[in-house]
Design a protein around this motif. Structure first.
Motif, PDB file in Angstrom:
ATOM      1  N   ASN A 284      48.523  18.126  10.810  1.00 37.80           N
ATOM      2  CA  ASN A 284      48.826  18.938   9.639  1.00 37.80           C
ATOM      3  C   ASN A 284      48.288  18.261   8.374  1.00 37.80           C
ATOM      4  OD1 ASN A 284      49.882  21.190   8.399  1.00 37.80           O
ATOM      5  ND2 ASN A 284      51.937  20.352   8.197  1.00 37.80           N
ATOM      6  N   ASN A 285      48.057  19.046   7.324  1.00 34.01           N
ATOM      7  CA  ASN A 285      47.629  18.562   6.006  1.00 34.01           C
ATOM      8  C   ASN A 285      46.263  17.885   6.033  1.00 34.01           C
ATOM      9  OD1 ASN A 285      50.111  19.389   4.798  1.00 34.01           O
ATOM     10  ND2 ASN A 285      51.075  17.513   5.567  1.00 34.01           N
TER      11      ASN A 285
ATOM     12  N   ASP B 118      36.671  23.712   1.770  1.00 35.42           N
ATOM     13  CA  ASP B 118      38.057  23.393   1.454  1.00 35.42           C
ATOM     14  C   ASP B 118      38.220  22.091   0.688  1.00 35.42           C
ATOM     15  OD1 ASP B 118      37.059  22.179   3.728  1.00 35.42           O
ATOM     16  OD2 ASP B 118      38.955  22.091   4.779  1.00 35.42           O
TER      17      ASP B 118
ATOM     18  N   ALA C 229      43.360  19.911   5.863  1.00 33.59           N
ATOM     19  CA  ALA C 229      42.419  20.816   5.198  1.00 33.59           C
ATOM     20  C   ALA C 229      41.822  20.156   3.961  1.00 33.59           C
ATOM     21  CB  ALA C 229      43.127  22.113   4.802  1.00 33.59           C
TER      22      ALA C 229
ATOM     23  N   SER D 152      44.563  23.711  13.426  1.00 34.90           N
ATOM     24  CA  SER D 152      44.220  23.438  12.033  1.00 34.90           C
ATOM     25  C   SER D 152      44.952  24.405  11.112  1.00 34.90           C
ATOM     26  CB  SER D 152      42.706  23.590  11.842  1.00 34.90           C
ATOM     27  OG  SER D 152      42.348  23.581  10.488  1.00 34.90           O
ATOM     28  N   GLU D 153      45.030  24.030   9.860  1.00 35.58           N
ATOM     29  CA  GLU D 153      45.513  24.949   8.839  1.00 35.58           C
ATOM     30  C   GLU D 153      44.473  26.055   8.628  1.00 35.58           C
ATOM     31  OE1 GLU D 153      47.362  21.589   5.959  1.00 35.58           O
ATOM     32  OE2 GLU D 153      45.542  21.249   7.112  1.00 35.58           O
TER      33      GLU D 153
ATOM     34  N   THR E 147      48.472  26.726  14.785  1.00 35.15           N
ATOM     35  CA  THR E 147      49.205  25.928  13.802  1.00 35.15           C
ATOM     36  C   THR E 147      49.371  24.490  14.298  1.00 35.15           C
ATOM     37  OG1 THR E 147      50.436  27.896  13.149  1.00 35.15           O
ATOM     38  CG2 THR E 147      51.337  25.758  12.471  1.00 35.15           C
TER      39      THR E 147
ATOM     40  N   GLU F 274      43.226  27.487   6.090  1.00 36.21           N
ATOM     41  CA  GLU F 274      42.288  27.377   4.969  1.00 36.21           C
ATOM     42  C   GLU F 274      41.246  26.284   5.156  1.00 36.21           C
ATOM     43  OE1 GLU F 274      45.926  24.871   3.716  1.00 36.21           O
ATOM     44  OE2 GLU F 274      45.463  26.646   4.925  1.00 36.21           O
TER      45      GLU F 274
END
Length: 399
Positions: free
Chosen positions: A300-301, A171, A303, A325-326, A345, A328
């Motif tokens: 969040n954010n 990623d 990845a 985790s996200e 999420t 991706e």
């Protein structure tokens, strides 16, 4: 014939330091030393002793390590260490040498790239964390702030100079290619590895970590909880599950996030939560075998910004994981591709509680077997062979 250059490994953390970064950098240095002369510039006291240095030459660079919560003192100490490393590289690097490091402290790669450029050496960055994105994800820096813009500008210059960038998660590539100085040809994907031998460990109620826990199902958390981790979601999930006598949380670690957990438990005193100090390396196998499922809680954010190295050891002991985790992110991709557990999420404590309930009621033993099989794909032999091949490629092409 021109004499082959040497390899310089820079690491603020090196054995006898017990961190994951120290273990990884020592393993790389010792593997590369089988094919080339290696010098390690270390920021850890005692690392130059024969017991710690192994088969490589280690030179200790004076370093000061304040606590992570002391942000101003830590920033000052990391800046001083970076300056000392830069000075050391200017006197020790020669044309054709290869130098490699990780972004710890985050200023270190800039100094490495600049010194390598001045001395006409090759430079490799092992991208454990991507700055300023880590600071943005942790809420410590605004995305459009002047400091973030300066750091991205420095990144563009650095990526243009670097000979190679090793990413430990797929990623990360997308984020790197946003920089004008980065090309796909410079990127090498070499994931980290499990330090424990893969194999399904039985649940043993008599292990010290589990003896005082009467619940049938134990949810574990272990390791450094840094700025990119979210301790609140773990504690809120425990609060939501506090009336379920079958589920207990066994939490161990260090870092600013673990200090938050300690503070929250001090106030709430949840009966279904047990906090224990950091587990030593020699006891890690037994401790990881004590839980039925393991949590890795990210904000969040994140990845492409940070990859959990502890993930591979959790797989090695044959345990499913619940990853906040996200979808991706590298670890999330590995979980879904190999059917290793659940992906939740970020920020959704209710969803995490439901995933824990699902894990506690699951009778599917295939996740444990899948975890061990996946851990076998992340072996030290495979990763270290890739590092050795990359270094030899750069040494053979000094120009």
């Amino acid at each position: 014939m021109q004499k082959s250059g040497k390899v310089v490994v820079i690491s603020q953390h090196y054995p006898p330091d017990h961190s994951t970064t120290a273990a990884i950098m020592a393993a790389i240095a010792n593997r590369v030393a089988g094919d080339a002369e290696v010098l390690v510039l270390s920021g850890t006291p005692g690392s130059a002793s024969p017991a710690s240095s192994g088969q490589v030459e280690v030179e200790e660079i004076r370093n000061w390590m304040p606590g992570k919560a002391a942000l101003i003192q830590r920033a000052t100490a990391e800046l001083l260490f970076t300056v000392r490393i830069f000075a050391a590289l200017l006197t020790r690097l020669r044309r054709g040498d290869v130098v490699l490091t990780v972004p710890a402290p985050f200023m270190l790669p800039y100094a490495m790239a600049a010194a390598a450029r001045l001395k006409r050496a090759k430079s490799v960055l092992i991208m454990h964390d991507l700055y300023p994105e880590v600071l943005v994800a942790a809420g410590l820096l605004k995305p459009g702030s002047m400091l973030a813009k300066i750091m991205r500008g420095l990144n563009a210059l650095m990526f243009r100079t670097l000979s190679a960038v090793v990413i430990i998660g797929r990623d990360t590539e997308k984020l790197l290619l946003r920089y004008g100085g980065m090309t796909q040809a410079k990127i090498r994907f070499i994931p980290n590895w499990a330090t424990l031998v893969p194999g399904v460990r039985p649940i043993r109620p008599d292990t010290p970590s589990r003896q005082k826990v009467s619940a049938r199902f134990v949810v574990g958390l272990s390791g450094n909880l840094g700025f990119t981790h979210d301790p609140v979601i773990v504690f809120e999930a425990a609060r939501l599950l506090r009336d379920d006598p079958d589920i207990h949380f066994l939490l161990s670690g260090w870092g600013i996030g673990f200090e938050q957990l300690q503070a929250m438990q001090s106030d709430a005193r949840l009966a279904n939560v047990t906090l224990i100090d950091r587990v030593e390396d020699g006891d890690l196998d037994a401790f990881l075998s004590a839980a039925d499922v393991w949590l890795i809680p990210y904000r969040n954010n994140v990845a492409g910004v940070s990859v959990p190295s502890r993930f591979y050891n959790l797989l090695a002991v044959g345990r499913p994981v619940i990853l906040v985790s996200e979808p991706e992110a590298e670890a999330a991709l590995t979980v879904t591709e190999n059917k290793l557990g659940w992906v939740v999420t970020p920020g959704m404590s209710g969803q995490l509680a439901e995933a824990i309930r699902a894990a506690a009621s699951s009778s599917d033993s295939s996740m444990a077997e899948n975890a061990v099989a996946a851990a076998g794909n992340f072996s030290p032999e495979r990763a270290l062979t890739s590092y050795a091949a990359l270094v030899q490629e750069l040494l053979r092409n000094p120009d």
